[in-house]
Motif scaffolding. Sequence first.
Motif, PDB file in Angstrom:
ATOM      1  N   PHE A 186     -24.082 -34.388  19.591  1.00  0.00           N
ATOM      2  CA  PHE A 186     -23.104 -35.226  18.900  1.00  0.00           C
ATOM      3  C   PHE A 186     -22.098 -34.340  18.173  1.00  0.00           C
ATOM      4  N   TYR A 187     -22.582 -33.383  17.404  1.00  0.00           N
ATOM      5  CA  TYR A 187     -21.686 -32.525  16.619  1.00  0.00           C
ATOM      6  C   TYR A 187     -20.845 -31.623  17.516  1.00  0.00           C
ATOM      7  N   LEU A 188     -21.413 -31.138  18.590  1.00  0.00           N
ATOM      8  CA  LEU A 188     -20.633 -30.325  19.537  1.00  0.00           C
ATOM      9  C   LEU A 188     -19.518 -31.149  20.167  1.00  0.00           C
ATOM     10  N   TRP A 189     -19.864 -32.345  20.652  1.00  0.00           N
ATOM     11  CA  TRP A 189     -18.882 -33.229  21.278  1.00  0.00           C
ATOM     12  C   TRP A 189     -17.809 -33.598  20.248  1.00  0.00           C
ATOM     13  N   TYR A 190     -18.223 -33.932  19.032  1.00  0.00           N
ATOM     14  CA  TYR A 190     -17.299 -34.317  17.963  1.00  0.00           C
ATOM     15  C   TYR A 190     -16.278 -33.202  17.727  1.00  0.00           C
ATOM     16  N   LEU A 191     -16.761 -31.981  17.606  1.00  0.00           N
ATOM     17  CA  LEU A 191     -15.885 -30.838  17.352  1.00  0.00           C
ATOM     18  C   LEU A 191     -14.922 -30.599  18.512  1.00  0.00           C
ATOM     19  N   VAL A 192     -15.433 -30.597  19.721  1.00  0.00           N
ATOM     20  CA  VAL A 192     -14.580 -30.370  20.892  1.00  0.00           C
ATOM     21  C   VAL A 192     -13.533 -31.469  21.016  1.00  0.00           C
ATOM     22  N   GLU A 193     -13.947 -32.711  20.843  1.00  0.00           N
ATOM     23  CA  GLU A 193     -12.987 -33.812  20.955  1.00  0.00           C
ATOM     24  C   GLU A 193     -11.940 -33.734  19.849  1.00  0.00           C
TER      25      GLU A 193
END
Length: 106
Positions: free
Chosen positions: A54-61
Motif C-alpha cells: 500500500f505504502y509503496l503504491w501510494y508513494l509511486v502514484e
Amino acid sequence: MKIVRNHFIPFKGFKAVNLFGILFVRKEAELTSTLINHEYIHTAQMKELLYVFFYLWYLVEWIVRLFQKGNAYRQISFEREAYANEDDFAYLSNRKHYSFVRYLKR
C-alpha cells in the motif's frame, strides 16, 4: 482501528495520519465520524495490499501525479476512493476488494 491522540504525529497542519491501521490524531484536532470512516477505508486498502505494498503504491502514484495537472495528493486512487465514500457509513460492508483500482483513471 486504534486511535492515538498526541502532539507530535502527524506534523502540525495535519489532523490525522493512518499508519499501519493505527490512527494518530493531533490533540487539538476534531475527530469526526466522516474522518474516521475515511481512515477505515484506508485501513481496508492497506490490508488488501499487505500494508507495505500500500505504502509503496501510494508513494509511486503520488510521484506520478506530481507531473499531472491538479493536486497530486487528491488524485491518488486511494484518496479518491476514501473521499468519494467517506460519508457512506455502509460503504465498507458493501465494498469489493481492490475497489481503489476503479479510481486510477483521471
